[in-house]
Design a protein around this motif. Structure first.
Motif, PDB file in Angstrom:
ATOM      1  N   GLU A 255       0.866  -1.186   0.000  1.00  0.00           N
ATOM      2  CA  GLU A 255       0.000   0.000   0.000  1.00  0.00           C
ATOM      3  C   GLU A 255       0.898   1.230   0.000  1.00  0.00           C
ATOM      4  OE1 GLU A 255      -3.213   1.796   3.008  1.00  0.00           O
ATOM      5  OE2 GLU A 255      -3.722  -0.231   2.341  1.00  0.00           O
ATOM      6  N   PRO A 256       1.530   1.471  -1.143  1.00  0.00           N
ATOM      7  CA  PRO A 256       2.545   2.526  -1.215  1.00  0.00           C
ATOM      8  C   PRO A 256       1.937   3.921  -1.268  1.00  0.00           C
ATOM      9  CG  PRO A 256       2.224   1.528  -3.358  1.00  0.00           C
ATOM     10  CD  PRO A 256       1.377   0.743  -2.401  1.00  0.00           C
ATOM     11  N   ALA A 257       2.815   4.915  -1.413  1.00  0.00           N
ATOM     12  CA  ALA A 257       2.369   6.299  -1.550  1.00  0.00           C
ATOM     13  C   ALA A 257       1.333   6.403  -2.667  1.00  0.00           C
ATOM     14  CB  ALA A 257       3.567   7.196  -1.862  1.00  0.00           C
ATOM     15  N   ARG A 258       0.450   7.361  -2.537  1.00  0.00           N
ATOM     16  CA  ARG A 258      -0.640   7.479  -3.515  1.00  0.00           C
ATOM     17  C   ARG A 258      -0.955   8.945  -3.782  1.00  0.00           C
ATOM     18  NH1 ARG A 258      -4.663   9.287  -0.385  1.00  0.00           N
ATOM     19  NH2 ARG A 258      -4.822   8.549   1.763  1.00  0.00           N
ATOM     20  N   ASN A 259      -1.879   9.170  -4.694  1.00  0.00           N
ATOM     21  CA  ASN A 259      -2.390  10.510  -4.959  1.00  0.00           C
ATOM     22  C   ASN A 259      -3.621  10.758  -4.098  1.00  0.00           C
ATOM     23  OD1 ASN A 259      -3.964   8.564  -6.391  1.00  0.00           O
ATOM     24  ND2 ASN A 259      -4.831  10.193  -7.617  1.00  0.00           N
ATOM     25  N   GLY A 260      -4.203  11.966  -4.193  1.00  0.00           N
ATOM     26  CA  GLY A 260      -5.496  12.214  -3.557  1.00  0.00           C
ATOM     27  C   GLY A 260      -5.429  13.019  -2.276  1.00  0.00           C
ATOM     28  N   THR A 261      -6.483  12.877  -1.473  1.00  0.00           N
ATOM     29  CA  THR A 261      -6.639  13.647  -0.256  1.00  0.00           C
ATOM     30  C   THR A 261      -5.493  13.404   0.719  1.00  0.00           C
ATOM     31  OG1 THR A 261      -8.027  13.947   1.704  1.00  0.00           O
ATOM     32  CG2 THR A 261      -8.089  11.797   0.680  1.00  0.00           C
ATOM     33  N   ALA A 262      -5.180  14.449   1.495  1.00  0.00           N
ATOM     34  CA  ALA A 262      -4.129  14.325   2.516  1.00  0.00           C
ATOM     35  C   ALA A 262      -4.597  13.505   3.710  1.00  0.00           C
ATOM     36  CB  ALA A 262      -3.691  15.715   2.965  1.00  0.00           C
ATOM     37  N   GLU A 263      -5.912  13.240   3.783  1.00  0.00           N
ATOM     38  CA  GLU A 263      -6.436  12.412   4.867  1.00  0.00           C
ATOM     39  C   GLU A 263      -5.961  10.966   4.709  1.00  0.00           C
ATOM     40  OE1 GLU A 263     -10.756  13.395   5.990  1.00  0.00           O
ATOM     41  OE2 GLU A 263     -10.604  14.032   3.894  1.00  0.00           O
TER      42      GLU A 263
END
Length: 335
Positions: A255-263
């Motif tokens: 479950e690596p780094a991703r895009n999207g909300t900072a939540e």
């Protein structure tokens, strides 16, 4: 007479061969050898996507044909593993969550409706050569005080292991981002099903697990360090390589780094899809495997980040399409 005998033999061949082929296809056997993941004894390019709500999504489970349509689409983008959760009953407002969206009753028995859906998903995935990585328990639910007591948890794990015995294309991941009684649950699973592949996500991003856990599991699925370390596309592959070399078993950047909300552990600043592409490439070069993590489930229906179907559609926006098109080229870029 010879012609009739030949036809009879051909019919016998068809009646014997094709059922066996279908049976073999529905019983794909996942295993490991050294740092490699195998399917039916051959190298398997384990490439997943986060689809945590798969069991509880009405569109995906409308029918077997609808599921297979989506599975075919995932396959076109290089995805052959769905990471799904047995608990989707947290209170965070994710798409499709609800109080009864869990495989487990409070007494540790299994919810038959959801168990049936899970089995249908597993069978449809097997028919297309795909794997289900099933997270049994979720830290998100645990944090909301939605959890089974020890005896009930043991009962649930044992019951689910028995129910899934016929299905060999399933990896059991004890927890998402937690390590409560992992070795106890591992022992329960292996006692009932010694060949079942078992792993665990030990904690939040950057938590690589403890020594005993990492030694005992069949392969490792940590959540690597994310944007807060800076150039995560350089840091995370080093974490995967370290684990692989230390424990001499397969490692998935789960479950690596991703895009999207900072939540929920997301980036403070808007990332580039090339961040993910570089990380995936470096993990492949290290001999590791990947699960594409994203933001397509973290809000409710109607939010721009969530596809109308609630399914992680590879074509929902240009960002995802670019990363997943790269994943579909794994044979070109991986070692």
């Amino acid at each position: 007479m010879f012609k009739n005998l030949l036809i009879a033999l051909l019919l016998l061949h068809v009646s014997v061969t094709y059922p066996q082929k279908a049976k073999a296809q529905s019983n794909l056997e996942l295993s490991v050898q050294g740092t490699n993941i195998l399917m039916d004894g051959k190298p398997f390019p384990f490439s997943g996507i986060s689809f945590f709500n798969a069991i509880f999504n009405p569109t995906f489970n409308k029918s077997s044909s609808e599921r297979k349509k989506w599975l075919s689409k995932f396959d076109r983008y290089g995805i052959n593993v769905l990471r799904v959760w047995g608990q989707w009953d947290n209170k965070l407002g994710f798409v499709d969550t609800c109080p009864t969206c869990t495989l487990y009753n409070s007494d540790g028995s299994l919810r038959q409706e959801h168990l049936t859906t899970l089995k249908n998903i597993i069978q449809d995935a097997a028919s297309q050569g795909m794997v289900i990585e099933l997270a049994l328990f979720a830290r998100e639910s645990y944090n909301d005080n939605i959890r089974l007591e020890q005896q009930e948890a043991d009962k649930a794990v044992a019951a689910l292991t028995r129910e899934l015995l016929p299905y060999r294309n399933v990896v059991m991941q004890v927890w998402n981002e937690h390590s409560d009684r992992v070795l106890d649950h591992l022992k329960t699973i292996k006692t009932i099903d010694p060949r079942r592949m078992v792993t665990n996500s030990p904690g939040y991003g950057g938590d690589l697990g403890d020594e005993k856990q990492n030694q005992a599991l069949d392969f490792l699925t940590p959540h690597s360090s994310r944007q807060w370390v800076g150039r995560h596309w350089e840091v995370a592959p080093l974490e995967i390589k370290y684990l692989q070399q230390r424990f001499k078993k397969p490692v998935v950047d789960d479950e690596p780094a991703r895009n999207g909300t900072a939540e929920f552990g997301g980036p403070a600043e808007t990332p580039s899809p090339f961040d993910q592409i570089l990380q995936i490439y470096q993990v492949w070069q290290a001999g590791g495997y990947i699960v594409y993590h994203h933001d397509m489930f973290q809000k409710g229906y109607g939010h721009p980040s969530v596809p109308p179907s609630g399914i992680p559609d590879p074509e929902h926006n240009p960002y995802h399409r670019m990363v997943l098109k790269f994943i579909s080229k794994r044979a070109r870029y991986a070692k």
